[in-house]
Design an enzyme around this catalytic site. Structure first.
Site, PDB file in Angstrom:
ATOM      1  N   LEU A 182       0.832  -1.207   0.000  1.00 29.37           N
ATOM      2  CA  LEU A 182       0.000   0.000   0.000  1.00 29.37           C
ATOM      3  C   LEU A 182       0.863   1.252   0.000  1.00 29.37           C
ATOM      4  O   LEU A 182       0.484   2.292  -0.495  1.00 29.37           O
ATOM      5  CB  LEU A 182      -0.891   0.037   1.232  1.00 29.37           C
ATOM      6  CG  LEU A 182      -2.051  -0.948   1.299  1.00 29.37           C
ATOM      7  CD1 LEU A 182      -2.680  -0.904   2.680  1.00 29.37           C
ATOM      8  CD2 LEU A 182      -3.084  -0.593   0.242  1.00 29.37           C
ATOM      9  N   GLY A 183       2.012   1.118   0.627  1.00 30.19           N
ATOM     10  CA  GLY A 183       2.848   2.300   0.701  1.00 30.19           C
ATOM     11  C   GLY A 183       4.114   2.006   1.463  1.00 30.19           C
ATOM     12  O   GLY A 183       4.301   0.928   2.029  1.00 30.19           O
ATOM     13  N   GLY A 234       6.711   4.086   4.093  1.00 37.55           N
ATOM     14  CA  GLY A 234       6.957   5.342   4.792  1.00 37.55           C
ATOM     15  C   GLY A 234       8.240   5.242   5.579  1.00 37.55           C
ATOM     16  O   GLY A 234       9.001   4.283   5.443  1.00 37.55           O
ATOM     17  N   PHE A 246       8.618   4.508   8.470  1.00 35.11           N
ATOM     18  CA  PHE A 246       8.644   3.430   9.451  1.00 35.11           C
ATOM     19  C   PHE A 246       8.625   2.047   8.831  1.00 35.11           C
ATOM     20  O   PHE A 246       8.667   1.063   9.530  1.00 35.11           O
ATOM     21  CB  PHE A 246       7.469   3.565  10.411  1.00 35.11           C
ATOM     22  CG  PHE A 246       7.570   4.791  11.243  1.00 35.11           C
ATOM     23  CD1 PHE A 246       8.705   5.026  11.992  1.00 35.11           C
ATOM     24  CD2 PHE A 246       6.547   5.704  11.278  1.00 35.11           C
ATOM     25  CE1 PHE A 246       8.816   6.169  12.763  1.00 35.11           C
ATOM     26  CE2 PHE A 246       6.643   6.848  12.049  1.00 35.11           C
ATOM     27  CZ  PHE A 246       7.789   7.084  12.792  1.00 35.11           C
ATOM     28  N   VAL A 259       3.961  -0.954   4.140  1.00 37.99           N
ATOM     29  CA  VAL A 259       2.600  -1.278   4.566  1.00 37.99           C
ATOM     30  C   VAL A 259       1.939  -2.124   3.485  1.00 37.99           C
ATOM     31  O   VAL A 259       1.934  -1.760   2.309  1.00 37.99           O
ATOM     32  CB  VAL A 259       1.766   0.002   4.770  1.00 37.99           C
ATOM     33  CG1 VAL A 259       0.418  -0.348   5.380  1.00 37.99           C
ATOM     34  CG2 VAL A 259       2.500   0.978   5.658  1.00 37.99           C
ATOM     35  N   ASP A 285       4.077  12.674  15.413  1.00 39.73           N
ATOM     36  CA  ASP A 285       4.286  12.767  13.965  1.00 39.73           C
ATOM     37  C   ASP A 285       2.966  13.045  13.248  1.00 39.73           C
ATOM     38  O   ASP A 285       2.556  12.307  12.357  1.00 39.73           O
ATOM     39  CB  ASP A 285       4.972  11.503  13.436  1.00 39.73           C
ATOM     40  CG  ASP A 285       5.695  11.743  12.120  1.00 39.73           C
ATOM     41  OD1 ASP A 285       5.835  12.926  11.722  1.00 39.73           O
ATOM     42  OD2 ASP A 285       6.117  10.764  11.484  1.00 39.73           O
TER      43      ASP A 285
END
Ligand SMILES: *[C@@H]1O[C@H](CO)[C@@H](O)[C@H](O)[C@H]1NC(C)=O
Ligand SMILES: *[C@@H]1O[C@H](CO)[C@@H](O)[C@H](O)[C@H]1NC(C)=O
Ligand SMILES: *[C@@H]1O[C@H](CO)[C@@H](O)[C@H](O)[C@H]1NC(C)=O
Ligand SMILES: *[C@@H]1O[C@H](CO)[C@@H](O)[C@H](O)[C@H]1NC(C)=O
Ligand SMILES: *[C@@H]1O[C@H](CO)[C@@H](O)[C@H](O)[C@H]1NC(C)=O
Ligand SMILES: *[C@@H]1O[C@H](CO)[C@@H](O)[C@H](O)[C@H]1NC(C)=O
Ligand SMILES: *[C@@H]1O[C@H](CO)[C@@H](O)[C@H](O)[C@H]1NC(C)=O
Length: 682
Positions: free
Chosen positions: A349-350, A352, A354, A357, A468
């Protein structure tokens, strides 16, 4: 005397009702053969032994069992609700010895299958119809999770709910052993043992009572007495039954027997003649105790050797002892691997700061989830972090992305979140978005995120700092509500491999200016980031836009300049085509400017922000840029605040806050702790 009159009046009412064909009673001393008269929906089943099971121990279930035909609750000509009386025996068996998941409710509703959500909504309502008078919902809840959102008193309570899940009255589960109500015994709703309940409504006295007991004998003094006229709540014909739900934590909810009557006392149920549950499932610890010692020793050494070899061969899904203490919502690695089809790139999905996902579907419940995979080099930090994740898992708010659970494998941490169909806010705002959000949608998102932050800062038993807040951490559900994600994750990255270095986490443009200096995230540094977010949502551009003209590079400065030139509306996102509520836009821009104040103590608290957004307190006409810079006004922001609150709006404000003439200033909190004890921050 009053009692005599009461009885007389109910007898009198009783005589007025045609006795013949009218359905006015239910009697199920066990549910064998009751399938013909009950409508069971979703997880509800009648077991072979005659026990009605509403949910099993799967996460996020709803179960409904309602009597198939509606009951007449009102005489249509007088519009007055009849008296009624219900009695039932319920049992809740939690999956994990200590933690029950969500609850059960005796329900009078307009439908046999209310369209409610699981978890805290108990299968009865959803976030948008909560409290709506047109729900016509009456429920007595037996709730084993404390939802701060609904103001629950604890995680073992009985409550009376009218059209809402915010109880009109609630009490810790228990009963009085004497008539005067002096001696009280607590009951454990998730104790796995039967609890007898009586719900009585006296229409002449307009009094609703709820009585609990561990035996078949009804205590004289009810646990809950609530004076209420149910006539506006109930309609002429209503369905009666039970609704139960599970959430992140789950329990099996059972009804052993049920009796109900309109205009008369429900027939009594005898616990000893009701079907019995085949004893609660033994917890793993009990099983081990049950096994003889030599077997344990042999098994343990075999397991130890096995584990050692296994670990040597492969860094597999090894569960360490501390992980078992963390709590129940630990997924197996295999389950998550299956859910995401082996973490295929197609499911990505993505990606980032961290980690990556993935989209997934849990094989057990077919729930869509987002799985975040984070690699972490330091195991020490990981353990600490995971225990915080467990507390964060208990945070519940409709504008937070719900964390369902987690899994650790080697140095990888997998976090399982509710899947948000519409992705993150940033892709609707910046560059060339495919879909342009309307102003109504944008304003709703801002309000949603504000209420989530208020909940994190002040609504939970501990202060939780997000650290954040930014557009890419605001996710949109299928109704385009803004939901804050990734709370607490920044903490993992603050502890680098070397515990003596503290990295400041945050994103340029959202970072409060004091943060790089102090390294201490505070609620007011979250407020700063939220201010930047508000400006972005109105202006449709990033807080720092490298492609912009030099004087427009920093969003806050640009908005200030336009404000001083009295051309504030020029900053509004041109993609809105001028279609917006001018008052709201101006308010949000001004709030954004106030929040992006360089002086932490001069920023408002989330509580005050929500009051502004809800229009409870009006913003002053003119703002003065704080702190100087190139501004001619060198008066502090405190003065602005003082002046504005000393005027008309201050009175309103102080009614619901105890902060005096200044916004509260937060003592700086420890950078090494995500969850601060409440007392420390005041
Ligand atoms: C409703 O009340 C009226 C008097 O108020 C009575 O005549 C009528 O029979 C009642 N009907 C029912 C269904 O109870
Ligand atoms: C079930 O419904 C039938 C027909 O409506 C009725 O005769 C019977 O008494 C009902 N049984 C119970 C237990 O309510
Ligand atoms: C629990 O109920 C759900 C929904 O009815 C069902 O899909 C699932 O298989 C059940 N699980 C168990 C362990 O019975
Ligand atoms: C309820 O019962 C469970 C299981 O027996 C126990 O672990 C828990 O502490 C009890 N809770 C209360 C409030 O007594
Ligand atoms: C909430 O429930 C109402 C009434 O059943 C329904 O109209 C609405 O679509 C539901 N909203 C959500 C988000 O499910
Ligand atoms: C209550 O629900 C009705 C019907 O679903 C809806 O038309 C109305 O707008 C709702 N009211 C509020 C205040 O949400
Ligand atoms: C019950 O509580 C709701 C708010 O949760 C409130 O709107 C309603 O008026 C209350 N009803 C009664 C009868 O007190």
């Amino acid at each position: 005397m009053a009692k005599f009159l009461l009885e007389l009046s109910s007898v009198f009412l009783f005589l007025l009702i045609p006795l013949s064909s009218q359905l006015d009673e239910v009697f199920f001393p066990g549910f064998k053969g009751a399938g013909t008269n009950l409508t069971l929906n979703r997880a509800a089943v009648i077991q072979k032994n005659g026990i009605l099971q509403l949910t099993n121990q799967t996460n996020r279930l709803v179960g409904h069992a309602f009597y198939s035909s509606p009951f007449q609750f009102k005489n249509s000509s007088s519009g007055k609700v009849f008296s009624f009386s219900a009695s039932f025996a319920l049992v809740t068996v939690p999956v994990f010895y200590k933690l029950g998941g969500h609850g059960l409710a005796f329900t009078i509703a307009t439908s046999k299958d209310p369209k409610g959500l699981p978890s805290q909504y108990l299968g009865l309502l959803n976030s948008s119809d909560l409290g709506n008078l047109s729900n016509h919902l009456f429920a007595v809840e037996f709730d084993t999770v404390q939802d701060f959102e609904f103001g629950d008193i604890n995680d073992n309570h009985v409550g009376i709910d009218l059209n809402s899940l915010v109880s009109n009255k609630s009490e810790t589960a228990g009963y009085y052993t004497d008539d005067s109500g002096v001696t009280r015994k607590d009951l454990n709703l998730s104790g796995g043992t039967p609890i007898m309940t009586w719900v009585d409504y006296d229409s002449a006295a307009n009094l609703l009572t709820v009585t609990l007991s561990a035996s078949s004998t009804k205590p004289r003094k009810p646990l809950l007495s609530f004076p209420v006229d149910l006539s506006p709540i109930l309609e002429d014909y209503m369905y009666i039954g039970f609704s139960a739900s599970t959430g992140l934590l789950s329990s099996s909810h059972y009804i052993l027997g049920w009796s109900f009557k309109i205009n008369g006392p429900a027939r009594s149920l005898d616990l000893s003649s009701l079907p019995q549950l085949p004893g609660p499932k033994k917890s793993p610890t009990k099983l081990i105790i049950g096994v003889t010692v030599p077997v344990v020793l042999i098994t343990l050494s075999a397991v130890a050797i096995g584990v050692y070899l296994y670990r040597k061969i492969k860094n597999a899904d090894i569960i360490e002892a501390w992980e078992l203490e963390i709590g129940p919502h630990r997924y197996s690695y295999q389950e998550l691997k299956k859910a995401t089809r082996g973490f295929k790139d197609r499911e990505l999905l993505g990606q980032g700061g961290f980690g990556r996902v993935y989209k997934g579907t849990l094989p057990s419940s077919k729930t869509q989830v987002a799985v975040k995979r984070i690699s972490h080099e330091s195991k020490q930090g990981l353990r600490e972090f995971v225990s915080e994740i467990a507390s964060i898992g208990r945070l519940r708010h409709r504008n937070l992305v719900q964390l369902f659970g987690w899994c650790r494998r080697g140095g990888d941490l997998l976090l399982v979140y509710d899947y948000m169909a519409n992705g993150s806010l940033d892709k609707y705002l910046f560059d060339q978005p495919e879909t342009i959000l309307t102003w109504e949608q944008r304003f709703k998102i801002i309000n949603g995120v504000a209420s989530a932050l208020l909940y994190l800062h002040e609504g939970y038993e501990q202060v939780v700092i997000h650290r954040d807040v930014k557009a890419s951490n605001v996710l949109l559900d299928n109704e385009m509500n803004g939901r804050l994600g990734d709370f607490g994750l920044a903490r993992l990255y603050e502890h680098g491999a070397n515990p003596s270095t503290t990295r400041v986490v945050g994103t340029l443009g959202y970072l409060a200016p004091e943060l790089p200096r102090t390294g201490k995230a505070t609620p007011s540094s979250d407020v700063y980031a939220f201010g930047a977010l508000m400006l972005e949502v109105v202006c449709g551009r990033r807080p720092i836009e490298p492609k912009a003209l030099p004087e427009e590079l920093v969003l806050v400065d640009w908005v200030w300049d336009k404000y001083r030139e009295a051309r504030l509306l020029e900053v509004v996102d041109p993609k809105l085509n001028g279609e917006y509520d001018e008052e709201e836009v101006v308010m949000v821009l001004k709030l954004g400017l106030i929040c992006c104040n360089d002086v932490p103590n001069s920023r408002p608290s989330m509580k005050h922000l929500v009051m502004f957004l809800e229009g409870e307190v009006e913003l002053p006409e003119s703002l003065k840029k704080p702190g100087g810079g190139n501004s001619q006004n060198h008066e502090g922001f405190d003065e602005f605040l003082f002046n504005s609150f000393a005027s008309s709006s201050y009175g309103k404000m102080s009614a619901s806050s105890d902060t005096g003439t200044h916004f509260p200033s937060f003592n700086t909190t420890s950078p090494h702790s995500l969850l601060h004890a409440r007392g420390e921050t005041r």
